[in-house]
Design an enzyme around this catalytic site. Structure first.
Site, PDB file in Angstrom:
ATOM      1  N   SER A 143       0.832  -1.200   0.000  1.00  0.00           N
ATOM      2  CA  SER A 143       0.000   0.000   0.000  1.00  0.00           C
ATOM      3  C   SER A 143       0.873   1.260   0.000  1.00  0.00           C
ATOM      4  O   SER A 143       1.740   1.409  -0.862  1.00  0.00           O
ATOM      5  CB  SER A 143      -0.958  -0.042   1.194  1.00  0.00           C
ATOM      6  OG  SER A 143      -1.990   0.902   1.055  1.00  0.00           O
ATOM      7  N   GLU A 236      -9.760  -3.619  -6.488  1.00  0.00           N
ATOM      8  CA  GLU A 236      -9.246  -2.568  -5.596  1.00  0.00           C
ATOM      9  C   GLU A 236      -9.371  -1.186  -6.226  1.00  0.00           C
ATOM     10  O   GLU A 236      -9.205  -1.032  -7.444  1.00  0.00           O
ATOM     11  CB  GLU A 236      -7.772  -2.822  -5.281  1.00  0.00           C
ATOM     12  CG  GLU A 236      -7.496  -4.061  -4.466  1.00  0.00           C
ATOM     13  CD  GLU A 236      -6.047  -4.109  -4.035  1.00  0.00           C
ATOM     14  OE1 GLU A 236      -5.662  -3.302  -3.162  1.00  0.00           O
ATOM     15  OE2 GLU A 236      -5.293  -4.938  -4.580  1.00  0.00           O
ATOM     16  N   HIS A 266      -7.729  -5.437  -0.310  1.00  0.00           N
ATOM     17  CA  HIS A 266      -6.468  -4.705  -0.316  1.00  0.00           C
ATOM     18  C   HIS A 266      -5.475  -5.356   0.646  1.00  0.00           C
ATOM     19  O   HIS A 266      -5.770  -5.576   1.826  1.00  0.00           O
ATOM     20  CB  HIS A 266      -6.754  -3.263   0.107  1.00  0.00           C
ATOM     21  CG  HIS A 266      -5.574  -2.361   0.078  1.00  0.00           C
ATOM     22  ND1 HIS A 266      -4.866  -2.073  -1.072  1.00  0.00           N
ATOM     23  CD2 HIS A 266      -4.972  -1.653   1.077  1.00  0.00           C
ATOM     24  CE1 HIS A 266      -3.900  -1.240  -0.787  1.00  0.00           C
ATOM     25  NE2 HIS A 266      -3.922  -0.969   0.505  1.00  0.00           N
TER      26      HIS A 266
END
Length: 298
Positions: A143, A236, A266
């Site tokens: 991320s 996502e 995610h």
């Protein structure tokens, strides 16, 4: 899609996505994230060591000496720590046979951009001081931490000391927020609320340029780039940050392995022990890391 993934998809939508939509401030978000990661199953025989300079070393079982995965945790630059990712990183270390070094980097809004990037540079420098050569290091993250790892990758490539390889899980690579998946997957994403991503970005950037390559590696240059592995899911909101990053790296001449899974949350890797696909994805990473070091050794 496995029955475990179906159940997790429903749970994330009903509980965690709604919670993220309502969270009032950063301290509340940090507490919620810590509570959520306590549900992750621990990895047996985990060893955690803290070294000077905010370096947290995580292993499980035998580890190849003189090699390391330098891993930056995710959390939108405002939440998370090596502790929240410990179980997943220990499993990664166990499967790959390589110790993980997870730096504690400063979070926003207390420390806005470029604080996290500067801490990433400092972590690299500390590893070099400890005797690790660039070819002994694989950069990684998930991320926001994946974006941070890729920004550091560009920085090191430009400095003429690229690492052995790099990998990232659903990296946030474009803080200008131009990816179509932000709108296309608004409903499909079971975890991240698209309506709050601009707010999240501003916590970190505090009005600074979102196209700066130190925060948006999608706009960085990657001379002499080593192999890169990228993983994301097709549902996502950050899907296009990964897909466009793969295209950008390939255009720079890098060898890129891109894996796009169907209907997974995610950074599903954090659900190792609950979600079978998490273990399979971590096994792919382990094989990639081992192959990267083997090629360098030759």
């Amino acid at each position: 899609m496995s029955w475990q993934a179906e159940l997790i998809d429903v749970a994330l939508r009903l509980v965690f996505k709604r919670q993220l939509q309502r969270l009032a401030d950063v301290p509340v978000a940090r507490r919620a994230f810590r509570r959520a990661t306590r549900l992750v199953r621990p990895t047996p025989y985990t060893v955690v060591r803290h070294r000077p300079g905010g370096l947290v070393w995580i292993s499980s079982g035998a580890a190849q000496p003189g090699r390391v995965i330098l891993y930056f945790h995710g959390g939108g630059y405002i939440v998370g720590s090596p502790r929240t990712h410990e179980a997943m990183l220990a499993r990664m270390a166990r499967l790959s046979g390589v110790e993980v070094c997870a730096p504690i980097y400063r979070l926003a809004p207390e420390t806005p951009f470029p604080g996290a990037f500067e801490d990433a540079q400092a972590a690299w420098s500390r590893l070099r001081t400890l005797g690790y050569e660039p070819e002994d290091i694989v950069l990684a993250g998930d991320s926001a931490g994946g974006g941070l790892a890729l920004a550091l990758l560009a920085d090191r490539c430009q400095a003429g000391e690229p690492p052995a390889a790099a990998f990232a899980f659903s990296p946030w690579t474009d803080l200008a927020l131009t990816g179509r998946s932000l709108s296309e997957n608004r409903e499909a994403d079971p975890l991240l609320p698209a309506e709050r991503i601009e707010e999240l970005r501003e916590y970190y950037l505090a009005g600074q340029d979102p196209t700066d390559p130190r925060c948006s590696p999608l706009r960085a240059v990657f001379p002499n780039c080593p192999p890169v592995l990228l993983q994301c899911a097709d549902t996502e909101i950050l899907r296009d940050d990964t897909l466009r990053m793969a295209e950008h790296l390939r255009a720079a001449g890098a060898s890129v392995t891109l894996t796009v899974e169907h209907r997974l949350p995610h950074v599903w890797h954090l659900l190792d022990g609950w979600l079978p696909k998490a273990r399979a994805s971590l096994r792919q990473v382990a094989a990639f890391v081992q192959a990267s070091f083997t090629v360098v050794s030759r």
